[in-house]
Write a protein that holds these residues in place. Structure first.
Motif, mmCIF file in Angstrom:
data_model
loop_
_atom_site.group_PDB
_atom_site.id
_atom_site.type_symbol
_atom_site.label_atom_id
_atom_site.label_comp_id
_atom_site.label_asym_id
_atom_site.label_seq_id
_atom_site.Cartn_x
_atom_site.Cartn_y
_atom_site.Cartn_z
ATOM 1 N N GLN A 90 0.848 -1.202 0.000
ATOM 2 C CA GLN A 90 0.000 0.000 0.000
ATOM 3 C C GLN A 90 0.883 1.251 0.000
ATOM 4 O O GLN A 90 2.026 1.198 0.450
ATOM 5 N N PRO A 91 0.353 2.386 -0.485
ATOM 6 C CA PRO A 91 1.165 3.605 -0.420
ATOM 7 C C PRO A 91 1.438 4.016 1.029
ATOM 8 O O PRO A 91 0.556 3.883 1.890
ATOM 9 N N LYS A 96 -8.758 0.873 9.364
ATOM 10 C CA LYS A 96 -8.647 -0.503 9.928
ATOM 11 C C LYS A 96 -7.323 -0.653 10.647
ATOM 12 O O LYS A 96 -6.292 -0.136 10.208
ATOM 13 N N LYS A 97 -7.375 -1.415 11.757
ATOM 14 C CA LYS A 97 -6.130 -1.668 12.496
ATOM 15 C C LYS A 97 -5.191 -2.520 11.630
ATOM 16 O O LYS A 97 -5.590 -3.565 11.103
ATOM 17 N N ILE A 98 -3.946 -2.076 11.525
ATOM 18 C CA ILE A 98 -2.993 -2.807 10.680
ATOM 19 C C ILE A 98 -2.728 -4.207 11.205
ATOM 20 O O ILE A 98 -2.614 -5.158 10.437
ATOM 21 N N LEU A 99 -2.708 -4.355 12.533
ATOM 22 C CA LEU A 99 -2.444 -5.691 13.090
ATOM 23 C C LEU A 99 -3.482 -6.712 12.619
ATOM 24 O O LEU A 99 -3.179 -7.891 12.453
ATOM 25 N N SER A 100 -4.724 -6.244 12.372
ATOM 26 C CA SER A 100 -5.769 -7.185 11.939
ATOM 27 C C SER A 100 -5.579 -7.600 10.473
ATOM 28 O O SER A 100 -6.203 -8.538 10.003
ATOM 29 N N ASP A 157 5.837 0.388 17.780
ATOM 30 C CA ASP A 157 4.557 -0.159 18.257
ATOM 31 C C ASP A 157 3.491 -0.019 17.159
ATOM 32 O O ASP A 157 3.092 1.081 16.794
ATOM 33 N N LEU A 158 3.040 -1.183 16.701
ATOM 34 C CA LEU A 158 2.058 -1.219 15.604
ATOM 35 C C LEU A 158 0.633 -1.254 16.107
ATOM 36 O O LEU A 158 -0.296 -1.212 15.311
ATOM 37 N N SER A 159 0.434 -1.376 17.417
ATOM 38 C CA SER A 159 -0.905 -1.727 17.899
ATOM 39 C C SER A 159 -1.954 -0.639 17.668
ATOM 40 O O SER A 159 -3.134 -0.924 17.691
ATOM 41 N N HIS A 160 -1.532 0.596 17.409
ATOM 42 C CA HIS A 160 -2.509 1.659 17.144
ATOM 43 C C HIS A 160 -2.548 2.043 15.669
ATOM 44 O O HIS A 160 -3.390 2.852 15.271
ATOM 45 N N ALA A 161 -1.611 1.475 14.887
ATOM 46 C CA ALA A 161 -1.474 1.896 13.484
ATOM 47 C C ALA A 161 -2.690 1.456 12.664
ATOM 48 O O ALA A 161 -3.266 0.395 12.887
ATOM 49 N N GLU A 162 -3.050 2.327 11.717
ATOM 50 C CA GLU A 162 -4.264 2.093 10.913
ATOM 51 C C GLU A 162 -3.990 2.331 9.441
ATOM 52 O O GLU A 162 -3.106 3.096 9.079
ATOM 53 N N ILE A 163 -4.827 1.677 8.629
ATOM 54 C CA ILE A 163 -4.880 2.011 7.208
ATOM 55 C C ILE A 163 -6.357 2.011 6.812
ATOM 56 O O ILE A 163 -7.088 1.082 7.164
ATOM 57 N N ILE A 171 -0.708 4.943 5.651
ATOM 58 C CA ILE A 171 -0.435 4.319 6.966
ATOM 59 C C ILE A 171 -0.431 5.423 8.028
ATOM 60 O O ILE A 171 0.326 6.384 7.933
ATOM 61 N N LYS A 172 -1.234 5.264 9.046
ATOM 62 C CA LYS A 172 -1.364 6.298 10.070
ATOM 63 C C LYS A 172 -1.121 5.730 11.476
ATOM 64 O O LYS A 172 -1.251 4.535 11.694
ATOM 65 N N LYS A 173 -0.848 6.630 12.397
ATOM 66 C CA LYS A 173 -0.790 6.325 13.839
ATOM 67 C C LYS A 173 0.290 5.302 14.222
ATOM 68 O O LYS A 173 0.049 4.389 15.012
ATOM 69 N N MET A 174 1.444 5.475 13.632
ATOM 70 C CA MET A 174 2.622 4.676 14.005
ATOM 71 C C MET A 174 3.223 5.296 15.275
ATOM 72 O O MET A 174 3.079 6.500 15.512
ATOM 73 N N ILE A 175 3.891 4.476 16.063
ATOM 74 C CA ILE A 175 4.597 5.020 17.247
ATOM 75 C C ILE A 175 5.962 4.351 17.407
ATOM 76 O O ILE A 175 6.064 3.123 17.267
#
Ligand code: NAX
Length: 328
Positions: A173-174, A203-207, A194-200, A178-182
């Motif tokens: 993906q571009p 949707k949660k990226i971890l999912s 920490d990926l647990s809050h990251a979204e695309i 990708i948002k909300k990386m820490i």
């Protein structure tokens, strides 16, 4: 025409400097309608190289570049500046122990903190890049008691960008989606990407990552150790990507972070997320009207808490190694 902004860059004759100055002078950092005066600091032995860099800056005939100050004196470099990018630091020499490196840098950043305190604009934005960046930023702010604490930050943006790219590559993906990386903690291999809050797309990226073991086995160590991998591949440390991260960091700080997103900045801890005051720590942050704020209220699980504390402990050790050099 807007009045010029004075931007000081230390270690200006070095390799990050060479990748940074031309982009700032071209308007990549503060916009193509913002005149700039560059204040370039390097040690006496590097002035000859710095003169060559200045010759090239002149040869670009940048319309926004109003003037260039070169010096080996921090007080001259920091007079009336609006932005300070502290890149120059003592590299680790052969046989040098970690504590010697910490002490050598503590000395440099104590002097520069005092000079900032004396000469910089009272609303200066100071970004510390030279390693150990978090602890150097802490030393700088402790030596500048007359400047507000929120004038200071350390760079974890390169780590943040590295993490974004790894996810973009994994998901095909571009990177802009990708948002909300820490990146929590120290700019070192103890940092916690920490990926647990990251979204695309909300949707949660971890999912979306089918093979969950990829996160622990590949993603986290790849981001943590990327600096070493670049040195092994290139024979020298990250320079263009570091310069780019500096530009991203200052741009967000000056012109606000994007809506529904945040960035990682090394900023003074205030007790948020159980990280005690007294260190400069990588936090998720938003910026509005030239001020950064730690993102509040994120849920942190127990495993993440342990990782966040481990990188805090390293920062505490760094601080303890130089505490005799800190002002009371
Ligand atoms: P270079 O060795 O190419 O350049 C450093 C420059 O700093 C040299 O010109 C040197 O003369 C100058 N310098 C040394 N002491 C100084 C002082 N007291 N005052 C002013 N200038 C001084 O290193 P470079 O590749 O440009 O990297 C600079 C620093 O950035 C290093 O400490 C490096 O570890 C750090 N980095 C930090 C990153 C981060 O994300 N926070 C990433 C990139 C980079 O590794």
């Amino acid at each position: 025409m807007k009045p010029p902004v004075r931007v000081a860059i230390t270690g200006a004759a070095g390799q990050i400097g060479y990748n940074l100055l031309f982009r700032i002078a071209a308007g990549d950092m503060l916009g193509n309608d913002q005149p700039i005066i560059l204040h370039l600091l390097d040690i006496a032995a590097a002035q000859h190289i710095l003169n060559g860099v200045v010759m090239e800056l002149h040869d670009c005939a940048f319309p926004l570049l109003m003037d260039i100050v070169t010096t080996d004196d921090p007080l001259i470099a920091f007079t009336d500046i609006d932005i300070a990018i502290l890149v120059g630091a003592r590299p680790r020499a052969k046989g040098m122990e970690r504590k010697d490196l910490l002490s050598a840098n503590a000395e440099i950043f104590s002097i520069q903190g005092k000079a900032l305190n004396q000469a910089a604009n009272r609303n200066v934005k100071v970004l510390v890049v030279g390693n150990p960046a978090n602890t150097n930023a802490y030393i700088t702010l402790k030596n500048a008691p007359d400047l507000p604490i929120k004038c200071f930050s350390a760079m974890l943006r390169l780590d943040h960008n590295r993490a974004l790219s790894q996810i973009a590559l994994k998901l095909g993906q571009p990177v802009s989606k990708i948002k909300k990386m820490i990146i929590w903690g120290n700019h070192s291999s103890t940092q916690f990407p920490d990926l647990s809050h990251a979204e695309i797309d909300g949707k949660k990226i971890l999912s979306l990552i089918e093979d969950q073991s990829w996160v622990e086995a590949y993603f986290i160590p790849t981001v943590q150790n990327r600096g070493t991998a670049i040195i092994e591949a290139r024979g020298s440390s990250s320079a263009a990507s570091a310069a780019n991260a500096i530009i991203n960091h200052i741009q967000d700080w000056c012109f606000d972070t994007k809506k529904d997103d945040w960035v990682t900045m090394g900023i003074p801890s205030d007790g948020s997320y159980d990280i005690p005051e007294g260190v400069i720590y990588g936090f998720p942050a938003t910026c509005q009207a030239g001020t950064y704020h730690i993102v509040q209220g994120l849920e942190i699980n127990n495993i993440a808490k342990l990782k966040m504390f481990a990188t805090y402990q390293e920062l505490l050790e760094e601080k303890n190694a130089i505490k005799h050099l800190l002002p009371r």
